[in-house]
Design an enzyme around this catalytic site. Structure first.
Site, PDB file in Angstrom:
ATOM      1  CG  ASP A   8      -5.432 -10.131   3.197  1.00 16.70           C
ATOM      2  OD1 ASP A   8      -5.456  -8.934   2.836  1.00 16.70           O
ATOM      3  OD2 ASP A   8      -5.438 -10.478   4.389  1.00 16.70           O
ATOM      4  CG  HIS A  55      -4.991  -2.501  -3.927  1.00 14.24           C
ATOM      5  ND1 HIS A  55      -5.126  -3.586  -3.094  1.00 14.24           N
ATOM      6  CD2 HIS A  55      -5.221  -1.407  -3.155  1.00 14.24           C
ATOM      7  CE1 HIS A  55      -5.423  -3.160  -1.862  1.00 14.24           C
ATOM      8  NE2 HIS A  55      -5.480  -1.839  -1.876  1.00 14.24           N
ATOM      9  CG  LEU A  82     -12.387 -20.391 -14.862  1.00 15.94           C
ATOM     10  CD1 LEU A  82     -12.132 -21.480 -13.830  1.00 15.94           C
ATOM     11  CD2 LEU A  82     -11.176 -19.460 -14.908  1.00 15.94           C
TER      12      LEU A  82
HETATM   13  C1  IPE Z   1     -10.533  -9.672   2.953  1.00 18.47           C
HETATM   14  O1  IPE Z   1      -9.334  -8.980   3.168  1.00 18.47           O
HETATM   15  C2  IPE Z   1     -11.273  -9.102   1.806  1.00 18.47           C
HETATM   16  C3  IPE Z   1     -10.622  -9.163   0.506  1.00 18.47           C
HETATM   17  C4  IPE Z   1      -9.514  -9.750   0.198  1.00 18.47           C
HETATM   18  C5  IPE Z   1     -11.350  -8.493  -0.533  1.00 18.47           C
HETATM   19  P1  IPE Z   1      -9.218  -7.860   4.305  1.00 18.47           P
HETATM   20  O2  IPE Z   1      -7.807  -7.420   4.286  1.00 18.47           O
HETATM   21  O3  IPE Z   1     -10.254  -6.824   4.117  1.00 18.47           O
HETATM   22  O4  IPE Z   1      -9.543  -8.701   5.622  1.00 18.47           O
HETATM   23  P2  IPE Z   1      -9.332  -8.354   7.167  1.00 18.47           P
HETATM   24  O5  IPE Z   1      -9.894  -6.990   7.397  1.00 18.47           O
HETATM   25  O6  IPE Z   1      -7.871  -8.386   7.427  1.00 18.47           O
HETATM   26  O7  IPE Z   1     -10.061  -9.435   7.881  1.00 18.47           O
HETATM   27  C1  IPE Z   2      -6.306  -7.367  -0.170  1.00 18.78           C
HETATM   28  O1  IPE Z   2      -5.117  -6.767   0.236  1.00 18.78           O
HETATM   29  C2  IPE Z   2      -7.069  -6.526  -1.169  1.00 18.78           C
HETATM   30  C3  IPE Z   2      -8.322  -5.942  -0.662  1.00 18.78           C
HETATM   31  C4  IPE Z   2      -8.852  -6.141   0.506  1.00 18.78           C
HETATM   32  C5  IPE Z   2      -9.026  -5.088  -1.592  1.00 18.78           C
HETATM   33  P1  IPE Z   2      -5.072  -5.753   1.445  1.00 18.78           P
HETATM   34  O2  IPE Z   2      -5.284  -4.384   0.913  1.00 18.78           O
HETATM   35  O3  IPE Z   2      -6.018  -6.160   2.508  1.00 18.78           O
HETATM   36  O4  IPE Z   2      -3.582  -5.898   1.930  1.00 18.78           O
HETATM   37  P2  IPE Z   2      -3.067  -5.933   3.435  1.00 18.78           P
HETATM   38  O5  IPE Z   2      -3.829  -7.021   4.131  1.00 18.78           O
HETATM   39  O6  IPE Z   2      -3.351  -4.588   4.021  1.00 18.78           O
HETATM   40  O7  IPE Z   2      -1.614  -6.227   3.308  1.00 18.78           O
HETATM   41 MG    MG Z   3      -5.841  -7.343   4.129  1.00 18.00          MG
END
Ligand code: IPE
Ligand code: IPE
Ligand code: MG
Length: 265
Positions: free
Chosen positions: A24, A41, A135
């Site tokens: 995240d 990403h 792995l």
């Molecule tokens: C969780 O991250 C899902 C992934 C990393 C794929 P999110 O950014 O979607 O989570 P929330 O919405 O903050 O809980």
């Molecule tokens: C996690 O990073 C990746 C996915 C959920 C695909 P985020 O896109 O949620 O990044 P933040 O949380 O908005 O910084």
């Molecule tokens: Mg996020």
């Protein structure tokens, strides 16, 4: 069949056998740099490459990465479609390299929602790497812990309708989408949020949780080492007392079966 943390006491290890990560903070990483969210990403894929390598070097046997949740469809359509394309490109570019490094690739989640081209790439990558032993890399895509439990319950009910009302945990486990892996020992979430966000709900029952403020694109081998160090310091009691741990496995009594506890109270 792997040991279940609620039915037996898993072996204590200095390095996790199974590491699960919520990657995240990509969007915030990009925002900090005045870049579009999707740049985060893209950079995140680089981190995946490094972390896979670091896991192989440390003898971690299973690495599970949360790439796209069943709730991530709620994001702006442009971001969703960027993520889908990124998944396609990453598979096209990385599967050969994963294979030559002895990595078995698995993708879990409700894949039916994906484009046929993506599903085909996933299946081909899984087939190519199926026999690899170093792995097991699982990518959770359009995955939700509740989805997983529901598809498992439904699968079990269809397979053994005569046992309805008497299913056990051991009956359900083979129907979970990650039945090929032991339960994770260590969970890492980057990006500072302290929540599970519908990741592996069943399997995280006794997992050690580790949260870091670092955004995923900034996560590296040294931070992985810090998380493993923290894991090593944990006393994994699985319901027992600390004193029992030092006394050794003989000190644990089997769970009692109370009269009447199996009925529908
Ligand atoms: C969780 O991250 C899902 C992934 C990393 C794929 P999110 O950014 O979607 O989570 P929330 O919405 O903050 O809980
Ligand atoms: C996690 O990073 C990746 C996915 C959920 C695909 P985020 O896109 O949620 O990044 P933040 O949380 O908005 O910084
Ligand atoms: Mg996020």
């Amino acid at each position: 069949m792997f040991a279940s943390a609620t039915h037996s006491i898993p072996e204590q290890r200095s390095v996790p056998r199974h590491l699960a990560i919520i990657m995240d903070g990509n969007g915030r990483w990009a925002k900090q740099r005045f870049l579009p969210r999707v740049a985060g990403h893209k950079q995140g894929v680089e981190t995946v490459r490094q972390v896979v390598k670091a896991c192989i070097e440390r003898g971690i046997e299973y690495l599970t990465l949360f790439a796209f949740s069943s709730e991530n469809w709620r994001r702006p359509p442009e971001e969703v479609s960027f993520l889908m394309n990124l998944f396609v490109t990453a598979l096209e570019r990385e599967v050969g390299r994963l294979h030559s490094n002895g990595v078995r690739l698995r993708v879990v989640g409700d894949l039916a929602a994906f484009e046929p081209r993506l599903i085909d790439l996933i299946r081909r990558g899984e087939n190519l790497t199926a026999e690899n032993k170093k792995l097991t890399l699982t990518v959770a895509a359009n995955y939700g812990g509740r989805w997983d439990l529901m598809q498992a319950f439904n699968g079990l009910a269809l397979a053994y309708p005569e046992k309805a009302g008497n299913y056990t945990e051991a009956d359900l486990e083979p129907f979970l989408s990650m039945s090929y892996a032991p339960e994770p020992d260590l969970f890492i979430r980057t990006g500072g949020e302290q929540r599970i966000s519908n990741f592996l709900l069943w399997q995280l029952a006794y997992c050690e949780l580790y949260f870091t403020q670092k955004f995923w694109p900034d996560f590296d081998e040294a931070m992985l080492e810090e998380a493993i160090d923290s894991f090593r310091m944990r006393e994994r009691r699985f319901g027992r007392t600390s004193e029992q741990l030092t006394a050794g496995p003989g000190a644990v009594r089997p769970a009692p079966t109370f009269a009447g506890s199996s009925g529908n109270a």
